[in-house]
Design a protein around this motif. Structure first.
Motif, PDB file in Angstrom:
ATOM      1  N   LEU A 125      55.505   3.177  32.779  1.00 33.32           N
ATOM      2  CA  LEU A 125      56.969   3.095  32.753  1.00 33.32           C
ATOM      3  C   LEU A 125      57.392   1.808  32.060  1.00 33.32           C
ATOM      4  N   ASN A 126      58.241   1.955  31.067  1.00 32.55           N
ATOM      5  CA  ASN A 126      58.773   0.783  30.374  1.00 32.55           C
ATOM      6  C   ASN A 126      60.130   0.434  30.986  1.00 32.55           C
ATOM      7  N   PRO A 127      60.178  -0.605  31.814  1.00 36.50           N
ATOM      8  CA  PRO A 127      61.444  -0.910  32.486  1.00 36.50           C
ATOM      9  C   PRO A 127      62.549  -1.334  31.521  1.00 36.50           C
ATOM     10  N   ARG A 128      62.158  -1.681  30.285  1.00 34.73           N
ATOM     11  CA  ARG A 128      63.161  -2.124  29.305  1.00 34.73           C
ATOM     12  C   ARG A 128      63.719  -0.972  28.487  1.00 34.73           C
ATOM     13  N   SER A 129      63.194   0.203  28.638  1.00 30.77           N
ATOM     14  CA  SER A 129      63.637   1.340  27.818  1.00 30.77           C
ATOM     15  C   SER A 129      65.125   1.594  28.000  1.00 30.77           C
ATOM     16  N   GLY A 130      65.703   2.144  26.944  1.00 32.09           N
ATOM     17  CA  GLY A 130      67.140   2.436  26.999  1.00 32.09           C
ATOM     18  C   GLY A 130      67.881   1.159  27.308  1.00 32.09           C
ATOM     19  N   ARG A 131      68.668   1.196  28.338  1.00 28.09           N
ATOM     20  CA  ARG A 131      69.371  -0.026  28.746  1.00 28.09           C
ATOM     21  C   ARG A 131      68.736  -0.623  29.992  1.00 28.09           C
ATOM     22  N   GLU A 176      54.196  -0.398  35.583  1.00 28.90           N
ATOM     23  CA  GLU A 176      55.341  -0.816  34.766  1.00 28.90           C
ATOM     24  C   GLU A 176      54.845  -1.802  33.717  1.00 28.90           C
ATOM     25  N   THR A 177      55.294  -1.627  32.517  1.00 32.02           N
ATOM     26  CA  THR A 177      54.840  -2.532  31.461  1.00 32.02           C
ATOM     27  C   THR A 177      55.507  -3.887  31.653  1.00 32.02           C
ATOM     28  N   THR A 178      54.771  -4.905  31.285  1.00 36.76           N
ATOM     29  CA  THR A 178      55.328  -6.256  31.429  1.00 36.76           C
ATOM     30  C   THR A 178      55.766  -6.823  30.082  1.00 36.76           C
ATOM     31  N   GLY A 203      59.944   6.408  29.194  1.00 39.31           N
ATOM     32  CA  GLY A 203      60.557   5.486  28.238  1.00 39.31           C
ATOM     33  C   GLY A 203      61.002   6.248  27.010  1.00 39.31           C
ATOM     34  N   GLY A 204      61.019   5.540  25.902  1.00 39.58           N
ATOM     35  CA  GLY A 204      61.443   6.165  24.652  1.00 39.58           C
ATOM     36  C   GLY A 204      60.258   6.510  23.775  1.00 39.58           C
ATOM     37  N   ASP A 205      60.557   6.772  22.524  1.00 38.99           N
ATOM     38  CA  ASP A 205      59.492   7.134  21.593  1.00 38.99           C
ATOM     39  C   ASP A 205      58.500   5.981  21.403  1.00 38.99           C
ATOM     40  N   GLY A 206      58.988   4.766  21.571  1.00 36.43           N
ATOM     41  CA  GLY A 206      58.146   3.593  21.359  1.00 36.43           C
ATOM     42  C   GLY A 206      56.988   3.527  22.345  1.00 36.43           C
ATOM     43  N   ILE A 207      57.264   3.853  23.570  1.00 37.97           N
ATOM     44  CA  ILE A 207      56.207   3.743  24.583  1.00 37.97           C
ATOM     45  C   ILE A 207      55.181   4.870  24.390  1.00 37.97           C
ATOM     46  N   ASN A 209      54.464   6.050  21.530  1.00 40.59           N
ATOM     47  CA  ASN A 209      53.710   5.602  20.368  1.00 40.59           C
ATOM     48  C   ASN A 209      52.622   4.605  20.764  1.00 40.59           C
ATOM     49  N   GLU A 210      52.968   3.723  21.669  1.00 36.69           N
ATOM     50  CA  GLU A 210      51.956   2.752  22.126  1.00 36.69           C
ATOM     51  C   GLU A 210      50.799   3.470  22.831  1.00 36.69           C
ATOM     52  N   VAL A 211      51.131   4.420  23.649  1.00 33.69           N
ATOM     53  CA  VAL A 211      50.073   5.155  24.368  1.00 33.69           C
ATOM     54  C   VAL A 211      49.189   5.908  23.370  1.00 33.69           C
ATOM     55  N   GLY A 235      64.407   6.535  27.138  1.00 36.90           N
ATOM     56  CA  GLY A 235      64.652   5.549  26.084  1.00 36.90           C
ATOM     57  C   GLY A 235      66.009   5.723  25.434  1.00 36.90           C
ATOM     58  N   SER A 236      66.218   4.939  24.389  1.00 33.39           N
ATOM     59  CA  SER A 236      67.481   5.044  23.654  1.00 33.39           C
ATOM     60  C   SER A 236      67.527   6.367  22.912  1.00 33.39           C
ATOM     61  N   ASP A 237      66.401   6.690  22.331  1.00 39.76           N
ATOM     62  CA  ASP A 237      66.365   7.928  21.584  1.00 39.76           C
ATOM     63  C   ASP A 237      65.010   8.569  21.835  1.00 39.76           C
ATOM     64  N   ASN A 238      65.038   9.754  22.356  1.00 41.83           N
ATOM     65  CA  ASN A 238      63.763  10.406  22.679  1.00 41.83           C
ATOM     66  C   ASN A 238      63.587  11.606  21.764  1.00 41.83           C
ATOM     67  N   LEU A 307      73.225   2.101  21.933  1.00 39.15           N
ATOM     68  CA  LEU A 307      74.200   1.992  20.836  1.00 39.15           C
ATOM     69  C   LEU A 307      73.793   0.962  19.785  1.00 39.15           C
ATOM     70  N   ARG A 308      72.694   0.260  20.064  1.00 43.36           N
ATOM     71  CA  ARG A 308      72.319  -0.829  19.158  1.00 43.36           C
ATOM     72  C   ARG A 308      72.036  -0.345  17.740  1.00 43.36           C
ATOM     73  N   TYR A 309      71.568   0.907  17.635  1.00 41.84           N
ATOM     74  CA  TYR A 309      71.274   1.429  16.293  1.00 41.84           C
ATOM     75  C   TYR A 309      72.552   1.596  15.477  1.00 41.84           C
ATOM     76  N   GLY A 617      59.871   4.150  15.718  1.00 44.31           N
ATOM     77  CA  GLY A 617      60.654   3.076  16.334  1.00 44.31           C
ATOM     78  C   GLY A 617      59.909   1.769  16.476  1.00 44.31           C
ATOM     79  N   GLU A 618      58.653   1.725  16.055  1.00 40.01           N
ATOM     80  CA  GLU A 618      57.899   0.470  16.068  1.00 40.01           C
ATOM     81  C   GLU A 618      58.001  -0.142  14.680  1.00 40.01           C
ATOM     82  N   LEU A 619      58.362  -1.407  14.638  1.00 39.13           N
ATOM     83  CA  LEU A 619      58.532  -2.074  13.351  1.00 39.13           C
ATOM     84  C   LEU A 619      57.236  -2.758  12.937  1.00 39.13           C
TER      85      LEU A 619
HETATM   86  N1  LIG Z   1      58.121  -4.765  29.631  1.00 41.30           N
HETATM   87  C1  LIG Z   1      58.478  -4.802  28.359  1.00 41.30           C
HETATM   88  N2  LIG Z   1      59.201  -5.821  27.873  1.00 41.30           N
HETATM   89  C2  LIG Z   1      59.591  -5.870  26.596  1.00 41.30           C
HETATM   90  N3  LIG Z   1      59.308  -4.900  25.689  1.00 41.30           N
HETATM   91  C3  LIG Z   1      58.586  -3.867  26.105  1.00 41.30           C
HETATM   92  C4  LIG Z   1      58.149  -3.753  27.451  1.00 41.30           C
HETATM   93  N4  LIG Z   1      57.468  -2.591  27.582  1.00 41.30           N
HETATM   94  C5  LIG Z   1      57.476  -2.028  26.366  1.00 41.30           C
HETATM   95  N5  LIG Z   1      58.143  -2.774  25.481  1.00 41.30           N
HETATM   96  C6  LIG Z   1      58.414  -2.502  24.068  1.00 41.30           C
HETATM   97  O1  LIG Z   1      59.659  -1.816  23.976  1.00 41.30           O
HETATM   98  C7  LIG Z   1      59.592  -0.920  22.875  1.00 41.30           C
HETATM   99  C8  LIG Z   1      60.623   0.190  22.987  1.00 41.30           C
HETATM  100  O2  LIG Z   1      60.368   0.920  24.121  1.00 41.30           O
HETATM  101  P1  LIG Z   1      60.860   2.419  24.313  1.00 41.30           P
HETATM  102  O3  LIG Z   1      60.628   3.197  23.113  1.00 41.30           O
HETATM  103  O4  LIG Z   1      60.251   2.895  25.569  1.00 41.30           O
HETATM  104  O5  LIG Z   1      62.412   2.268  24.576  1.00 41.30           O
HETATM  105  P2  LIG Z   1      63.636   2.395  23.601  1.00 41.30           P
HETATM  106  O6  LIG Z   1      63.442   1.522  22.443  1.00 41.30           O
HETATM  107  O7  LIG Z   1      64.832   2.196  24.409  1.00 41.30           O
HETATM  108  O8  LIG Z   1      63.625   3.899  23.170  1.00 41.30           O
HETATM  109  P3  LIG Z   1      63.481   4.542  21.726  1.00 41.30           P
HETATM  110  O9  LIG Z   1      62.189   4.023  21.157  1.00 41.30           O
HETATM  111  O10 LIG Z   1      63.441   5.994  22.008  1.00 41.30           O
HETATM  112  O11 LIG Z   1      64.674   4.106  20.962  1.00 41.30           O
HETATM  113  C9  LIG Z   1      58.171  -0.439  22.911  1.00 41.30           C
HETATM  114  O12 LIG Z   1      57.750  -0.148  21.636  1.00 41.30           O
HETATM  115  C10 LIG Z   1      57.380  -1.592  23.488  1.00 41.30           C
HETATM  116  O13 LIG Z   1      56.704  -2.283  22.474  1.00 41.30           O
END
Ligand SMILES: Nc1ncnc2c1ncn2[C@@H]1O[C@H](COP(=O)(O)OP(=O)(O)OP(=O)(O)O)[C@@H](O)[C@H]1O
Length: 646
Positions: A125-131, A176-178, A203-207, A209-211, A235-238, A307-309, A617-619
């Motif tokens: 679980l990415n606690p930072r996902s979305g908002r 939960e990811t840190t 989370g979103g697509d980013g998490i 992708n990491e997995v 996430g922000s966009d799934n 909305l950041r995008y 979504g990963e830069l």
């Molecule tokens: N605990 C954390 N603190 C800071 N960044 C994190 C943490 N866990 C994951 N991340 C990073 O946050 C990035 C974005 O996460 P995620 O995709 O889940 O959410 P999102 O950006 O809101 O959604 P989306 O990618 O769909 O727009 C991940 O690629 C990851 O690298």
């Protein structure tokens, strides 16, 4: 309360009684209360909101009594046969003394029925996902997967039926990811035997992708690619789960995970040709305006959330740079693909006789003789585009607890087949060649043959659990070379592309490709100023925009091809035109937009500025040419693919 007698019928799609109908796809679990002949069907049915055009799932429980012990057995078997998770519960009165919902083997309706063990998954679980609402989002999905000990205890002490609380009985290990890359590290190092039924990303697509990147960086990426990946969108966009599974809300996602099924997903591999580093993706790789927006949006994550995008997009539009680059690609020729033997490429994979992948290696293969044709389409050892047919031969069949698989059927009919004939699109039970079940003697016989219930009181089809020891396709090709981390931003200036285009990659070059050869790929070349270049692995719907909006309408997640979109224009006006047209799915008709199905693409940026590209979504830094193609094997998403649009 008076009991009313009704006739009910269970088919492969629904439970029907009187004028009522309950779709089986909404049923999460069935609880059977020992001794009372009482059944409770736990469902999450879709209800339309009155004023807005959206819908949501809400819990509904339906109770009924089976008339006698024989019918109890038939119902249990029939529900299990349809992939419904079954909980055996002690009678509420009996169990009020013992705080346990699980009965022993002797209490199951029939000794011939065994239970499977509970699905055990790792939740990341990415606690930072979305908002930052992922925890809250997951709290909606979690009750579908399992009941908390606390709530079961509460039920007994307050005299409620425990059947209200125990649902699909998943065993969850929640992490939960840190920080960024935590999920990737976890997926690359976790002992997979501790999560045999998969990894669920919240989370979103980013998490996700990491997995994905973590899993496939393991010593045995082929085996790791079989780990089922579930997604609870937070996430922000799934885009991935919305496009491929048609799911937008966490409860539906949890229901889909409980229902099981597996979707084969092509994996997009992007190789940095200078370093050999590879980053993988399920969704999209892009360069240009979109990657700049992604970079800028990082600043506004906390303040604007999803909305950041839009905010970053508007700001970037005001100061729109020019994107100069070259793109070379191999368009898909469907006729040739059919003719040019995927089997040949399968041999290549099995014998692993390709050298490590660099642009030069790619080129040397591209210009090889006809006898070498088995290697000609291969960009590298680990980034290879194969057609869908080949991949179907390569990937193994998927199964998931609670899902009645074809394997189970074939065992029943005595036609077990060791050959891993894969299915890239999961089939719903109703699509399989099963006759509709009704609760009569005959159907119960069919059901029993396929159902097993074990001593811990849960029902399943025995062969449905993922088996890591099951024979998977053997891969002799060397394991991918992995950089431990994705390419990092550094301060060195980007490559200069002032020199003329390398003729090897030019379609005008008369030495390459030979036009008559049916196997040697035909490279095409574009260069100049672009607003964006996107390589899509699926249709790429965006959750935040109109539901009908699709970036790459022709893309399929399992067709073995990538969809390339080239926005060949400059200026704000054209960019606005592109995004405006996209709202109505007319963006591909614009004169400056090219849309091509490709096997492989190579991108080289020009200019001194440090540039980036986005993958799901990963830069990532774009400090050298990148080569993109599909991996020779697929990964697995838990769920069922949304029906393809005709
Ligand atoms: N605990 C954390 N603190 C800071 N960044 C994190 C943490 N866990 C994951 N991340 C990073 O946050 C990035 C974005 O996460 P995620 O995709 O889940 O959410 P999102 O950006 O809101 O959604 P989306 O990618 O769909 O727009 C991940 O690629 C990851 O690298």
């Amino acid at each position: 309360m008076a009991t009313v007698e009704v006739h009910a019928k269970l088919t492969t799609k629904a439970l029907i009684w009187g004028l009522h109908c309950l779709r089986l796809e909404d049923v999460v679990a069935v609880s059977y209360s020992d001794g009372s002949r009482r059944f409770t069907i736990h469902s999450y049915q879709v209800t339309k909101e009155k004023w807005i055009s959206s819908s949501r799932r809400s819990r509904k429980d339906l109770h009924f009594l089976a008339p006698d012990a024989e019918e109890v057995l038939q119902w249990v078997s029939a529900f299990a046969d349809q992939g419904c998770h079954i909980n055996f519960l002690r009678h509420p009165l009996a169990s009020s003394k013992k705080k346990s919902t699980v009965v022993d083997a002797g209490s199951s309706p029939s000794p011939s029925i065994r239970c499977r063990s509970r699905p055990t998954v790792l939740v990341i679980l990415n606690p930072r996902s979305g908002r930052g609402r992922a925890r809250k989002v997951f709290s909606k999905a979690e009750p579908v997967l399992k009941a908390s000990t606390l709530s079961i205890h509460f039920a007994f002490t307050h005299g409620h039926s425990a059947s209200f609380l125990q649902l699909a009985g998943f065993r969850l290990t929640i992490v939960e990811t840190t920080d960024a890359r935590h999920a990737q590290t976890l997926a690359s190092t976790v002992d997979l035997s501790t999560c045999p039924d998969g990894i669920i990303c919240v989370g979103g697509d980013g998490i996700v992708n990491e997995v994905l990147n973590g899993l496939l960086s393991r010593d045995n990426p082929h085996r790791a690619s079989e780990v089922p990946i579930g997604i609870i969108p937070a996430g922000s966009d799934n885009s991935l789960v919305w496009t491929v599974l048609g799911i937008r809300d966490p409860v539906s996602a949890a229901v889909a995970i409980v229902k099981g099924g597996m979707v084969g997903m092509d994996v997009l591999g992007v190789e940095w040709t200078k370093t050999g580093a590879v980053h993988l993706g399920f969704t999209i790789a892009y360069y240009g305006f979109m990657s700049d927006v992604l970079e800028l949006s990082g600043k506004y994550q906390k303040r604007f959330g999803p909305l950041r995008y839009f905010v970053a997009g508007a700001l970037k539009l005001l100061r729109l740079p020019q994107y100069k680059c070259e793109i070379d690609f191999v368009p898909v020729d469907t006729k040739k693909d059919e003719a040019s033997g995927p089997n040949v490429r399968l041999e290549v994979d099995r014998h692993g006789d390709l050298e490590a992948g660099t642009i030069e290696a790619i080129f040397s293969r591209s210009t090889s003789t006809e006898n070498d044709h088995d290697a000609t389409n291969e960009p590298s050892d680990y980034v290879r585009g194969l057609d869908g047919k080949t991949k179907k031969q390569l990937s193994t069949r998927a199964s998931f607890p609670g899902c009645c698989t074809e394997e189970a059927l074939s065992v029943h009919h005595g036609t077990t087949s060791p050959s891993p004939r894969p299915r890239t699109r999961s089939k719903s039970r109703s699509e399989k060649s099963w006759s509709g079940l009704s609760v009569d003697g005959e159907s119960a016989r069919v059901s029993r043959a396929n159902s097993v219930i074990s001593s811990n009181g849960e029902a399943e089809n025995v062969s449905s659990a993922p088996k890591w020891d099951s024979p998977a396709p053997k891969w002799d090709s060397p394991a991918p070379k992995w950089d431990s981390a994705a390419p990092k931003w550094d301060s060195s200036p980007g490559p200069k592309w002032d020199s003329p285009v390398d003729s090897r990659f030019s379609s005008e070059s008369d030495s390459f490709p030979p036009s008559s050869d049916s196997v040697v790929p035909k490279w095409e070349h574009r260069q100049g100023y672009f607003l964006g270049i996107m390589l899509c692995n699926h249709q790429c719907k965006t959750v935040q925009c109109l539901p009908s909006q699709v970036l790459a309408p022709g893309a399929e997640h399992d067709d073995g091809n990538l969809d390339l979109i080239i926005v060949r224009a400059v200026g704000r006006l054209q960019l606005l035109r592109f995004f405006w047209s996209m709202q109505f799915n007319r963006h591909l008709k614009l004169p400056f937009v090219e849309y091509i199905k490709v096997r492989q693409a190579i991108l080289k940026t020009a200019g001194n500025d440090l540039q980036g590209c986005g993958i799901d979504g990963e830069l990532l830094e774009l400090n050298s040419p990148i080569s993109a193609a599909l991996l020779p094997y697929q990964c697995r998403l838990i769920g069922r693919a949304r029906p393809r649009q005709q």
